[in-house]
Design a protein around this motif. Sequence first.
Motif, mmCIF file in Angstrom:
data_model
loop_
_atom_site.group_PDB
_atom_site.id
_atom_site.type_symbol
_atom_site.label_atom_id
_atom_site.label_comp_id
_atom_site.label_asym_id
_atom_site.label_seq_id
_atom_site.Cartn_x
_atom_site.Cartn_y
_atom_site.Cartn_z
ATOM 1 N N CYS A 97 0.848 -1.178 0.044
ATOM 2 C CA CYS A 97 -0.047 -0.042 0.076
ATOM 3 C C CYS A 97 0.840 1.211 -0.054
ATOM 4 N N GLN A 98 0.207 2.367 -0.685
ATOM 5 C CA GLN A 98 1.156 3.663 -0.299
ATOM 6 C C GLN A 98 0.777 4.212 0.995
ATOM 7 N N TYR A 99 2.217 4.880 1.652
ATOM 8 C CA TYR A 99 1.914 5.385 2.582
ATOM 9 C C TYR A 99 2.010 6.917 2.482
ATOM 10 N N VAL A 114 -6.551 1.197 0.938
ATOM 11 C CA VAL A 114 -6.598 0.646 -0.485
ATOM 12 C C VAL A 114 -5.191 -0.063 -0.887
ATOM 13 N N PRO A 115 -4.865 -1.311 -1.091
ATOM 14 C CA PRO A 115 -3.765 -1.666 -1.552
ATOM 15 C C PRO A 115 -3.519 -1.297 -2.952
ATOM 16 N N GLU A 120 -7.398 -5.260 -5.478
ATOM 17 C CA GLU A 120 -8.520 -5.357 -4.792
ATOM 18 C C GLU A 120 -8.461 -5.580 -3.331
ATOM 19 N N SER A 121 -9.159 -5.892 -2.603
ATOM 20 C CA SER A 121 -8.758 -5.867 -0.900
ATOM 21 C C SER A 121 -8.130 -7.409 -0.864
ATOM 22 N N GLY A 122 -7.433 -7.233 0.488
ATOM 23 C CA GLY A 122 -6.827 -8.523 0.696
ATOM 24 C C GLY A 122 -5.499 -8.860 0.443
ATOM 25 N N VAL A 150 4.143 0.632 2.080
ATOM 26 C CA VAL A 150 4.440 -0.291 3.064
ATOM 27 C C VAL A 150 4.018 -1.506 2.599
ATOM 28 N N TRP A 151 4.592 -2.621 3.238
ATOM 29 C CA TRP A 151 4.285 -4.148 2.672
ATOM 30 C C TRP A 151 4.304 -4.876 3.696
ATOM 31 N N GLN A 152 3.491 -6.023 3.711
ATOM 32 C CA GLN A 152 3.267 -7.051 4.763
ATOM 33 C C GLN A 152 3.316 -8.314 4.158
ATOM 34 N N ILE A 153 3.864 -9.334 4.740
ATOM 35 C CA ILE A 153 3.460 -10.740 4.233
ATOM 36 C C ILE A 153 2.555 -11.601 5.136
#
Length: 178
Positions: A97-99, A114-115, A120-122, A150-153
């Motif tokens: 996602c954008q910070y 919003v990613p 889409e979402s998720g 930002v990112w996440q696994i």
Amino acid sequence: FISDSDIDDLTDIIMGQGRVPNGLYYFYFELIDPNSGIVYDAISKEINIFVPTYLELISPGLESISDTSASIIFTSNPVFQWNTDYCSQCDYSIRVCQYKSDEHFSMYEAIQDVPILPMESGFYNINSSANVFQYPTTGIEPLIPGNLYVWQIKRSFETTNGSQDELSPVYIFKIQSI
């Protein structure tokens, strides 16, 4: 046969952890006539229980927003890397996602917005057990130089209690403007 002491020890471990500890378990059951000793049926089962314990991000970026100058990258198609214990039954997915500093009070708020990936979402499913993912070059919104992301696994796996999802920390990085 299992002694009462073994049952007590196993019960203490399960109650303390809320689950069966990692390991290879062998079960053998017999249906025996107590009077004659005749075995009517028997079944054996081997179960491998493994719940992964750690998931940490490596690059790009940092876990702290305080110094984004230390998390600058020079490509719009970064390679995301993370470290985890071996888990052959785990599925991995990523969210980017954008910070926006004028809209988000934290990186965790930004990762819930919003990613960009997925569109889409998720989370975007990574069809690989490798701990590396290259941001797609086509078919997805490009990452824009000058912006923070930002990112996440997310790691998903089956346990004795059903499906479980585990989220990594959130990392932030900036794409250098050229």
